[in-house]
Motif scaffolding. Sequence first.
Motif, PDB file in Angstrom:
ATOM      1  N   THR A 151       0.821  -1.212   0.000  1.00  0.00           N
ATOM      2  CA  THR A 151       0.000   0.000   0.000  1.00  0.00           C
ATOM      3  C   THR A 151       0.854   1.262   0.000  1.00  0.00           C
ATOM      4  N   GLY A 152       2.082   1.186   0.509  1.00  0.00           N
ATOM      5  CA  GLY A 152       2.962   2.340   0.460  1.00  0.00           C
ATOM      6  C   GLY A 152       3.319   2.703  -0.968  1.00  0.00           C
ATOM      7  N   ALA A 153       3.771   1.713  -1.726  1.00  0.00           N
ATOM      8  CA  ALA A 153       4.122   1.951  -3.131  1.00  0.00           C
ATOM      9  C   ALA A 153       2.882   2.376  -3.916  1.00  0.00           C
ATOM     10  N   LYS A 154       1.750   1.739  -3.638  1.00  0.00           N
ATOM     11  CA  LYS A 154       0.524   2.100  -4.352  1.00  0.00           C
ATOM     12  C   LYS A 154       0.081   3.521  -4.049  1.00  0.00           C
ATOM     13  N   GLY A 155       0.357   3.977  -2.828  1.00  0.00           N
ATOM     14  CA  GLY A 155      -0.110   5.293  -2.412  1.00  0.00           C
ATOM     15  C   GLY A 155       0.829   6.433  -2.752  1.00  0.00           C
ATOM     16  N   LEU A 156       2.048   6.111  -3.205  1.00  0.00           N
ATOM     17  CA  LEU A 156       3.000   7.165  -3.551  1.00  0.00           C
ATOM     18  C   LEU A 156       2.556   7.863  -4.834  1.00  0.00           C
ATOM     19  N   LYS A 157       2.298   9.146  -4.751  1.00  0.00           N
ATOM     20  CA  LYS A 157       1.786   9.881  -5.895  1.00  0.00           C
ATOM     21  C   LYS A 157       2.901  10.273  -6.861  1.00  0.00           C
ATOM     22  N   GLY A 158       2.529  10.431  -8.108  1.00  0.00           N
ATOM     23  CA  GLY A 158       3.471  10.923  -9.101  1.00  0.00           C
ATOM     24  C   GLY A 158       3.867  12.360  -8.804  1.00  0.00           C
ATOM     25  N   GLY A 159       5.071  12.744  -9.225  1.00  0.00           N
ATOM     26  CA  GLY A 159       5.524  14.114  -9.050  1.00  0.00           C
ATOM     27  C   GLY A 159       6.278  14.385  -7.772  1.00  0.00           C
ATOM     28  N   ILE A 160       6.262  13.451  -6.827  1.00  0.00           N
ATOM     29  CA  ILE A 160       6.987  13.660  -5.565  1.00  0.00           C
ATOM     30  C   ILE A 160       8.476  13.391  -5.750  1.00  0.00           C
ATOM     31  N   LEU A 161       8.797  12.284  -6.403  1.00  0.00           N
ATOM     32  CA  LEU A 161      10.195  11.908  -6.605  1.00  0.00           C
ATOM     33  C   LEU A 161      10.791  12.688  -7.776  1.00  0.00           C
ATOM     34  N   ARG A 162      12.061  13.046  -7.641  1.00  0.00           N
ATOM     35  CA  ARG A 162      12.762  13.809  -8.664  1.00  0.00           C
ATOM     36  C   ARG A 162      13.815  12.970  -9.376  1.00  0.00           C
ATOM     37  N   GLY A 163      14.156  11.813  -8.827  1.00  0.00           N
ATOM     38  CA  GLY A 163      15.236  11.011  -9.371  1.00  0.00           C
ATOM     39  C   GLY A 163      14.907  10.395 -10.723  1.00  0.00           C
ATOM     40  N   GLU A 164      15.964  10.085 -11.473  1.00  0.00           N
ATOM     41  CA  GLU A 164      15.821   9.439 -12.778  1.00  0.00           C
ATOM     42  C   GLU A 164      16.109   7.939 -12.713  1.00  0.00           C
ATOM     43  N   ILE A 165      16.836   7.524 -11.694  1.00  0.00           N
ATOM     44  CA  ILE A 165      17.221   6.119 -11.531  1.00  0.00           C
ATOM     45  C   ILE A 165      16.775   5.655 -10.156  1.00  0.00           C
ATOM     46  N   LEU A 166      16.165   4.480 -10.088  1.00  0.00           N
ATOM     47  CA  LEU A 166      15.756   3.911  -8.802  1.00  0.00           C
ATOM     48  C   LEU A 166      16.542   2.643  -8.522  1.00  0.00           C
ATOM     49  N   LEU A 167      17.205   2.623  -7.374  1.00  0.00           N
ATOM     50  CA  LEU A 167      17.919   1.446  -6.901  1.00  0.00           C
ATOM     51  C   LEU A 167      17.075   0.791  -5.809  1.00  0.00           C
ATOM     52  N   ASN A 168      16.410  -0.293  -6.142  1.00  0.00           N
ATOM     53  CA  ASN A 168      15.628  -1.061  -5.179  1.00  0.00           C
ATOM     54  C   ASN A 168      16.552  -2.086  -4.526  1.00  0.00           C
ATOM     55  N   LEU A 169      16.631  -2.075  -3.200  1.00  0.00           N
ATOM     56  CA  LEU A 169      17.596  -2.914  -2.473  1.00  0.00           C
ATOM     57  C   LEU A 169      16.893  -4.084  -1.803  1.00  0.00           C
ATOM     58  N   ASP A 170      16.051  -4.782  -2.554  1.00  0.00           N
ATOM     59  CA  ASP A 170      15.194  -5.825  -1.980  1.00  0.00           C
ATOM     60  C   ASP A 170      15.369  -7.172  -2.668  1.00  0.00           C
ATOM     61  N   THR A 171      16.525  -7.391  -3.302  1.00  0.00           N
ATOM     62  CA  THR A 171      16.834  -8.705  -3.877  1.00  0.00           C
ATOM     63  C   THR A 171      17.654  -9.505  -2.868  1.00  0.00           C
ATOM     64  N   GLU A 172      17.534 -10.834  -2.892  1.00  0.00           N
ATOM     65  CA  GLU A 172      18.098 -11.655  -1.819  1.00  0.00           C
ATOM     66  C   GLU A 172      19.201 -12.607  -2.270  1.00  0.00           C
ATOM     67  N   GLU A 173      19.764 -12.359  -3.450  1.00  0.00           N
ATOM     68  CA  GLU A 173      20.923 -13.117  -3.940  1.00  0.00           C
ATOM     69  C   GLU A 173      21.971 -12.106  -4.394  1.00  0.00           C
ATOM     70  N   ASP A 174      23.190 -12.187  -3.844  1.00  0.00           N
ATOM     71  CA  ASP A 174      24.157 -11.126  -4.110  1.00  0.00           C
ATOM     72  C   ASP A 174      24.777 -11.176  -5.501  1.00  0.00           C
ATOM     73  N   ASP A 175      24.532 -12.259  -6.243  1.00  0.00           N
ATOM     74  CA  ASP A 175      25.043 -12.329  -7.617  1.00  0.00           C
ATOM     75  C   ASP A 175      23.950 -12.014  -8.642  1.00  0.00           C
ATOM     76  N   GLU A 176      22.823 -11.527  -8.164  1.00  0.00           N
ATOM     77  CA  GLU A 176      21.686 -11.265  -9.041  1.00  0.00           C
ATOM     78  C   GLU A 176      21.438  -9.770  -9.185  1.00  0.00           C
ATOM     79  N   ILE A 177      21.208  -9.343 -10.399  1.00  0.00           N
ATOM     80  CA  ILE A 177      20.736  -7.985 -10.681  1.00  0.00           C
ATOM     81  C   ILE A 177      19.333  -8.122 -11.248  1.00  0.00           C
ATOM     82  N   GLY A 178      18.374  -7.638 -10.504  1.00  0.00           N
ATOM     83  CA  GLY A 178      16.975  -7.828 -10.882  1.00  0.00           C
ATOM     84  C   GLY A 178      16.499  -6.770 -11.865  1.00  0.00           C
ATOM     85  N   VAL A 179      15.855  -7.229 -12.922  1.00  0.00           N
ATOM     86  CA  VAL A 179      15.340  -6.321 -13.947  1.00  0.00           C
ATOM     87  C   VAL A 179      13.840  -6.506 -14.169  1.00  0.00           C
ATOM     88  N   GLY A 180      13.196  -7.340 -13.356  1.00  0.00           N
ATOM     89  CA  GLY A 180      11.760  -7.570 -13.506  1.00  0.00           C
ATOM     90  C   GLY A 180      11.244  -8.416 -12.360  1.00  0.00           C
TER      91      GLY A 180
END
Length: 486
Positions: A151-180
């Motif tokens: 619900t946090g992600a769903k409730g975040l409105k457009g226009g608040i964030l200014r960044g162009e790149i998002l680094l999500n730190l929620d993957t659980e294998e250190d040799d994995e780069i998640g793209v989907g």
Amino acid sequence: MSAEIRALEPKELWNKFADLNDVPRPSKKEERVIQFMKDFGAKLGLETIEDEVGNVIIRKPASPGMENRKAIVMQSHLDMVHQKNNDTVFDFDTQGIEMFVEGDWVKAKGTTLGADNGLGVATIMAVLESDTIVHPDLEALFTIDEETGMTGAKGLKGGILRGEILLNLDTEEDDEIGVGCAGGVDVTATKTYEEENVPQDFIAYNIEVKGLQGGHSGMQIHEGLGNANKIMNRLLYSVINAIQITEIDGGSLRNAIPRESSAIVVSHKNNDRFIESSLLEIVERIKMELKTKEPDLEINFNTIEMPLKMVNQDLSQNLIKAIYAAHNGVYRMSPDIPDLVETSNNIARVIVKDGKIKIGCLTRSSVESSKADLANALTSTFELAGCKVELSGDYPGWAPNMDSDILKVMVPIYERINNGEKPHVAACHAGLECGILGTNYPNMDMISFGPNIKGAHSPDERAQISSALKYWKFVLEILKNIPKAS
């Protein structure tokens, strides 16, 4: 034990994780950790805001010389799954997590550790606090309620964030780069019923399934782990014509593979030999099938004092048959990405008590049409048993972008700092927030990565110390090499 954790390297990361784990933060009850994070930002003198749903955003200007790089968002979720062993006395609403070190792992005493996604949160906190870490303009996005509805992600409105790149730190294998990642939907079947009186010439049995490993219902759904609700239902099916249900209580959270289930059933006294021999036979079969994956599985049954009420025979049988027919586990593997689960279902919660039935499932898929197909199959199954079925909490998947600018930066960095080892660039079967965030920020370049975390969503959750150091070095190199702004 906190001192033992704080002495680990990298100290910046583990100290922030220890601070965070002192704060109770179960999903839906994040008030204390929200305030903790706001106080943290204010203490650093950084712009700190809380949006209308409870997400916390902290902004930090670029390091000298990094002003011409693309602005980034570092994102993790504040909440954690609250699971504990039956024999563990612990209150997630009031207590901080009790951690200890065992070899190369940080673990918790009988509960989930909160490394998912606490290590991501701690990483961002360490970067925000540091005077020496090099980074571009930075927004720290701490979302709420990822584990039970996003619900946090769903409730975040457009226009608040200014960044162009998002680094999500929620993957659980250190040799994995998640793209989907997969999207998901909650499938909930409910029904009310009139209870019947239990005749005097009946006997009652208590049946227990416990000792299963449990785990993440997305990342581990393909591992062949036991599901306590399906095992219990298989036991009941073996004596379906001889019993009537009094109550069932199995599983807990939708995103956790059920570890335990208990049931009370009743039957005519003349059926006692048949019931006991049938249960003994099926117990041995189940244990044989699961001996490799679930060596600690326990299945017990014994006679107990007679309950007063029961479910009528027709409904008892229809319910058992419906749960038996309802799909659990992998539904379809991806035809495009090797070894990726495309679609799955977890029968997470079964409650039958006091005239009410509730069955909770979490259906996941990286393909929207396949997710709908399985949800329709489950709906049809439970409706045939007379249940009302509701679909809720639907969230989209995250479509891979193999032409991502940040991906092109991260892959060579990973290879350089890991002696030529190539990362595994992949989509995952977990529900990351990237897909939801992308609906309001469609042009944001997103990537996900993290340290090794095993057994997430179960009391066996553990974080690898050596992997955390490897991951931390990766983070620092990524921040120094963010692409220039166009």
